[in-house]
Design an enzyme around this catalytic site. Sequence first.
Site, PDB file in Angstrom:
ATOM      1  N   ASN A 184       0.813  -1.225   0.000  1.00 42.97           N
ATOM      2  CA  ASN A 184       0.000   0.000   0.000  1.00 42.97           C
ATOM      3  C   ASN A 184       0.843   1.270   0.000  1.00 42.97           C
ATOM      4  O   ASN A 184       0.318   2.358  -0.208  1.00 42.97           O
ATOM      5  CB  ASN A 184      -0.899   0.048   1.239  1.00 42.97           C
ATOM      6  CG  ASN A 184      -2.091  -0.872   1.119  1.00 42.97           C
ATOM      7  OD1 ASN A 184      -2.265  -1.547   0.110  1.00 42.97           O
ATOM      8  ND2 ASN A 184      -2.914  -0.917   2.147  1.00 42.97           N
ATOM      9  N   LYS A 185       2.124   1.166   0.244  1.00 38.56           N
ATOM     10  CA  LYS A 185       2.955   2.363   0.385  1.00 38.56           C
ATOM     11  C   LYS A 185       3.352   2.912  -0.996  1.00 38.56           C
ATOM     12  O   LYS A 185       3.104   2.274  -2.019  1.00 38.56           O
ATOM     13  CB  LYS A 185       4.186   2.040   1.247  1.00 38.56           C
ATOM     14  CG  LYS A 185       3.819   1.453   2.622  1.00 38.56           C
ATOM     15  CD  LYS A 185       3.091   2.444   3.523  1.00 38.56           C
ATOM     16  CE  LYS A 185       2.233   1.820   4.604  1.00 38.56           C
ATOM     17  NZ  LYS A 185       2.854   1.061   5.641  1.00 38.56           N
ATOM     18  N   ASN A 186       4.028   4.083  -1.034  1.00 38.67           N
ATOM     19  CA  ASN A 186       4.296   4.719  -2.332  1.00 38.67           C
ATOM     20  C   ASN A 186       5.221   3.898  -3.216  1.00 38.67           C
ATOM     21  O   ASN A 186       5.146   3.990  -4.435  1.00 38.67           O
ATOM     22  CB  ASN A 186       4.835   6.134  -2.143  1.00 38.67           C
ATOM     23  CG  ASN A 186       3.761   7.094  -1.673  1.00 38.67           C
ATOM     24  OD1 ASN A 186       2.816   6.673  -0.989  1.00 38.67           O
ATOM     25  ND2 ASN A 186       3.864   8.353  -2.027  1.00 38.67           N
TER      26      ASN A 186
END
Length: 378
Positions: A184-186
Amino acid sequence: MTENDILPFTRPDIDEETIAGVAEVLRSGWITTGPWNTRFEQALSDYFGGRPVLTYSSGTVTMEIALRLLGIGPGDEVITTPLSWVATANVILAVGATPVFVDIDPVTRNIDASRIEAAITPRTKALLPVHLAGLPCDLDAIYAIAQRHGLRVIEDAAQAIGSLWRGKRVGSFGDFASFSFHPNKNITSIEGGCLALPPDSDVDLARRLRLQGVQRSGLDGMDVDVLGGKSNLTDVAARVGWGQLQRLPAFNARRAELAALYFDALAAIALSERGVQLPPRDLEQSNWHMFQIVLPPQLRRAEVMQALKDRGIVTGVHYPPIHLFALYRARGFKPGDFPHAERVGASILTLPLFPAMRDSDVTRVTDALDAVLRQFGL
Ligand SMILES: *Cc1c(COP(=O)(O)O)cnc(C)c1O
């Protein structure tokens, strides 16, 4: 994606070059920590201006390692925010220390730096601020407090890769900064994380703590003098992470574009005037990990989320306040302790935002939001 598809709140974007690179690693005969991990660490170190950077198997364990490096344990207190992913406080408990929460600023949703000093005791050892949604905390204030009181700082920058503070990359200066590569992170390495260490830290110990404490020297070419765990990153993961890091500037630029579109589209449906709070319009510093609104208190978030889902829009909750989870209530925390975190935590809603979203997806979200708010009388 067609108009009728479900729009998730986030989705990782792995390109074909990376997929082919992963296949190569898998065929190479060396699939766990090895040359790609070294290469990924070097690229991360370059990204953070040459500081020592080590990879780990998660963004949770990076923070635990930082706490261990600082010798923080039973009898020590660590100050943090109640509005974060539960990992932020769990790592403090994991090393046997005591989490001390300080309420958030309801506008930035980050720890309210002006309230930190009142929470400092003789047992306080460190500050663990979180850059929620990628919006940097007031690092000038936080480091000034740390310096005044002789405290260490571990920035939970899990959501803040590429965020800037006064023009400098978060993680490229200051004390410890921990990043996560959860999908889910960048950027992602499937699971994984990295720790940017201050120049004066024991990098060798930080490295040994991720693999049983093994030291390559002494008796039989190895010795163990400290208890380490098992939190190394595989080369398969490192290959994914390296491929993602090459695309991070483009990813974050697209996120900022989409955030700007959200501000325009939400202004067009007069969201603020209808009692919905927007995030600070920080298009310079935030990496726009998430675009989060706070619903007015009279609306039930779960019903709003369901109504949006019925229109094909998936939203998220990031996060319920940590101190109200059973594990923390059992330690004496209760409703009313941190009113801003409770109010925001009860009504915060993460809208879809990821680099592959089209411009028209933004209006799809805001049209749906407009209709749903009308449906609920706003
Ligand atoms: C994702 C996240 C973590 C934990 O990272 P993992 O890689 O899932 O262990 C910690 N803190 C915050 C604020 C996060 O968003």
